[in-house]
Design an enzyme around this catalytic site. Structure first.
Site, mmCIF file in Angstrom:
data_model
loop_
_atom_site.group_PDB
_atom_site.id
_atom_site.type_symbol
_atom_site.label_atom_id
_atom_site.label_comp_id
_atom_site.label_asym_id
_atom_site.label_seq_id
_atom_site.Cartn_x
_atom_site.Cartn_y
_atom_site.Cartn_z
ATOM 1 N N PRO A 46 0.909 -1.224 -0.068
ATOM 2 C CA PRO A 46 -0.111 0.000 0.110
ATOM 3 C C PRO A 46 0.695 1.353 0.057
ATOM 4 O O PRO A 46 1.722 1.378 0.806
ATOM 5 C CB PRO A 46 -0.834 -0.188 1.295
ATOM 6 C CG PRO A 46 0.134 -0.959 1.922
ATOM 7 C CD PRO A 46 1.164 -1.412 1.273
ATOM 8 N N GLU A 47 0.512 2.307 -0.870
ATOM 9 C CA GLU A 47 0.778 3.366 -0.780
ATOM 10 C C GLU A 47 -0.393 4.354 -0.516
ATOM 11 O O GLU A 47 -1.235 3.611 -0.270
ATOM 12 C CB GLU A 47 1.511 3.993 -2.265
ATOM 13 C CG GLU A 47 2.695 3.006 -2.497
ATOM 14 C CD GLU A 47 3.433 3.243 -3.895
ATOM 15 O OE1 GLU A 47 3.356 4.498 -4.285
ATOM 16 O OE2 GLU A 47 3.638 2.366 -4.624
ATOM 17 N N HIS A 87 -1.153 -16.810 7.033
ATOM 18 C CA HIS A 87 -0.470 -15.473 7.020
ATOM 19 C C HIS A 87 -1.267 -14.586 7.961
ATOM 20 O O HIS A 87 -1.192 -13.462 8.070
ATOM 21 C CB HIS A 87 -0.195 -15.069 5.861
ATOM 22 C CG HIS A 87 0.465 -15.736 4.858
ATOM 23 N ND1 HIS A 87 1.764 -16.352 5.434
ATOM 24 C CD2 HIS A 87 0.417 -16.456 3.582
ATOM 25 C CE1 HIS A 87 2.207 -17.205 4.462
ATOM 26 N NE2 HIS A 87 1.222 -17.012 3.489
ATOM 27 N N ARG A 99 4.250 -11.340 4.478
ATOM 28 C CA ARG A 99 6.021 -11.050 4.788
ATOM 29 C C ARG A 99 6.082 -10.536 6.172
ATOM 30 O O ARG A 99 7.561 -10.519 6.326
ATOM 31 C CB ARG A 99 6.501 -9.774 3.606
ATOM 32 C CG ARG A 99 6.906 -10.486 2.319
ATOM 33 C CD ARG A 99 7.814 -9.590 1.750
ATOM 34 N NE ARG A 99 7.139 -9.545 0.324
ATOM 35 C CZ ARG A 99 7.294 -8.698 -0.523
ATOM 36 N NH1 ARG A 99 8.034 -7.658 -0.306
ATOM 37 N NH2 ARG A 99 6.655 -8.716 -1.679
ATOM 38 N N ARG A 142 17.015 21.214 0.524
ATOM 39 C CA ARG A 142 17.844 20.072 0.459
ATOM 40 C C ARG A 142 18.906 19.869 -0.560
ATOM 41 O O ARG A 142 18.560 20.554 -1.398
ATOM 42 C CB ARG A 142 16.827 18.628 0.522
ATOM 43 C CG ARG A 142 15.625 18.831 1.359
ATOM 44 C CD ARG A 142 16.193 18.936 2.942
ATOM 45 N NE ARG A 142 16.547 17.521 3.477
ATOM 46 C CZ ARG A 142 15.634 16.611 3.865
ATOM 47 N NH1 ARG A 142 14.455 16.856 4.134
ATOM 48 N NH2 ARG A 142 16.078 15.444 4.176
#
Length: 267
Positions: free
Chosen positions: A2-3, A92, A111, A150
Site C-alpha cells: 500500500p501506498e 498468514h 511477509r 535539501r
DNA sequence: AGGGTAACCCGGACGC
DNA sequence: TGCGTCCGGGTTACCC
C-alpha cells in the site's frame, strides 16, 4: 501493497464495517506484529474499546478508539479484511480482532513486515511525517522551497516519508514521469516551474490512484485497477505513451525505477 | 547531510 | 519436476 491510494481505499471500505463496533477480544498470531505495547498490555487495553472512527494519515490506518488509537502500517504485503462468524485463522493471519457484531477484523501479512501500535500518544509516531499531499501545507511554493532546502536525488527524497508522506515506489515513478523529471536529478536544481509541475503531478497521480481504488500488484491486494494505467512503472521495454521511446529500468536507492529517457532527461 | 548497504520476511518468477 | 537465485508495494539502522 500500500501506498497512499491503497490505504485510503482500505480505510474507506472498512469504515461502515468498523465504526461503532466494540472489540471483544484480540488474538495475536505473530508477536512482532505488535510494535507496542507488550502482548499482555495490548489485550488488556484493547478489549472493550469501541471503534469511533477509521481514518488515514500517510500510509498509516488509524482506528480511533475510546481511549487509544490503533495505528496499522501494512508495509509491503499487509492486508485487512472483515470476516463473518467465529474466528477461523487463515494462512498468514497475524492479528485478529473479534467485533461485537459477529464479524472479525483480520490483519493478514505474508511477509510479516506490517506493524500495529496501540497508543494514546499517536503523535509520537505520526509527528515525524511530512505534509499530506492533499493538505494545505503542501503547495507548489512549499515544494519548491523545501526541494531547495535539501540537496538530494528527487526519487529518494520523494520516498522519504518525513519529507512528504504517502508516496511509495509506484506513484513516485509515475509522478516523476508526468513532471518530466529524472529520478536522479538533484532537488536543489529544480526550477520553480518544474516544482509546480511536480506538485501538480503528485496530486494528479494520487487522485487517479484513489479514483481507481488503488493498484493491485502481484498476488497482494485486490480490487484496484490503477495497475492497468501505469505510465512507466513495470513497463520497461515497452513504449512511452507520450513519445514512444522504450521505457528503461534502473536502480535508484535500492529501488527498481522506471523512466522514459526522452521525457525525463538528466540535465 | 546524503549515499550506500544490509536487514526484516515470504512466495512467485525465472533459469537451468 | 526440482533446485537455486533473484526480486519486491516499505522502513530502519548503521557506516562512510
Amino acid at each position: 501493497m500500500p501506498e497512499l491510494p491503497e490505504v485510503e481505499t482500505i480505510a474507506r471500505a472498512l469504515q461502515p464495517d468498523l465504526i461503532g463496533k466494540t472489540i471483544l477480544s484480540a488474538e495475536v498470531r505473530w508477536a512482532r506484529t505488535l510494535a507496542t505495547p507488550s502482548l499482555i498490555q495490548f489485550k488488556k487495553q484493547i478489549v472493550g474499546q469501541k471503534i469511533l472512527d477509521v481514518s488515514r494519515r500517510a500510509k498509516y490506518l488509524i482506528l480511533n478508539l475510546e481511549d487509544y488509537n490503533l495505528l496499522i502500517h501494512l508495509r509491503m504485503s499487509g492486508d485487512l479484511m472483515i470476516r463473518e462468524g467465529k474466528i477461523i485463522p487463515e494462512k498468514h493471519d497475524r492479528l485478529l480482532l473479534n467485533l461485537s457484531d459477529h464479524h472479525y477484523l483480520a490483519f493478514n501479512d505474508t511477509r510479516k513486515f506490517g506493524r500495529v501500535w496501540l497508543t494514546s500518544q499517536p503523535e509520537e509516531i505520526l509527528g515525524k511525517l511530512g505534509p499530506e499531499p492533499f493538505g494545505k501545507v503542501f503547495t507548489a511554493q512549499w515544494l519548491f522551497e523545501n526541494l531547495h532546502a535539501r540537496k538530494r536525488s528527487l526519487k529518494p527524497l520523494l520516498l522519504d516519508q518525513t519529507f512528504i508522506a504517502g508516496l511509495g515506489n509506484i506513484y513516485t515513478d509515475e509522478c516523476l514521469h508526468i513532471a518530466n523529471l529524472h529520478p536522479l536529478a538533484s532537488s536543489n536544481n529544480v526550477t520553480k516551474e518544474q516544482a509546480a509541475a511536480l506538485h501538480k503531478a503528485i496530486r494528479a497521480v494520487l487522485k487517479e490512484g484513489i479514483r481507481r481504488n488503488g493498484a493491485s500488484i502481484d498476488w497482494v491486494y485486490r480490487g484496484g485497477e490503477f495497475q492497468n494505467y501505469f505510465r512507466v512503472y513495470g513497463r520497461d521495454g515497452q513504449p512511452c505513451s507520450v513519445c514512444g521511446t522504450t521505457i528503461q529500468k534502473l536502480t535508484v536507492g535500492q529501488r527498481g525505477t522506471h523512466i522514459c529517457p526522452t521525457c525525463q532527461p538528466m540535465r
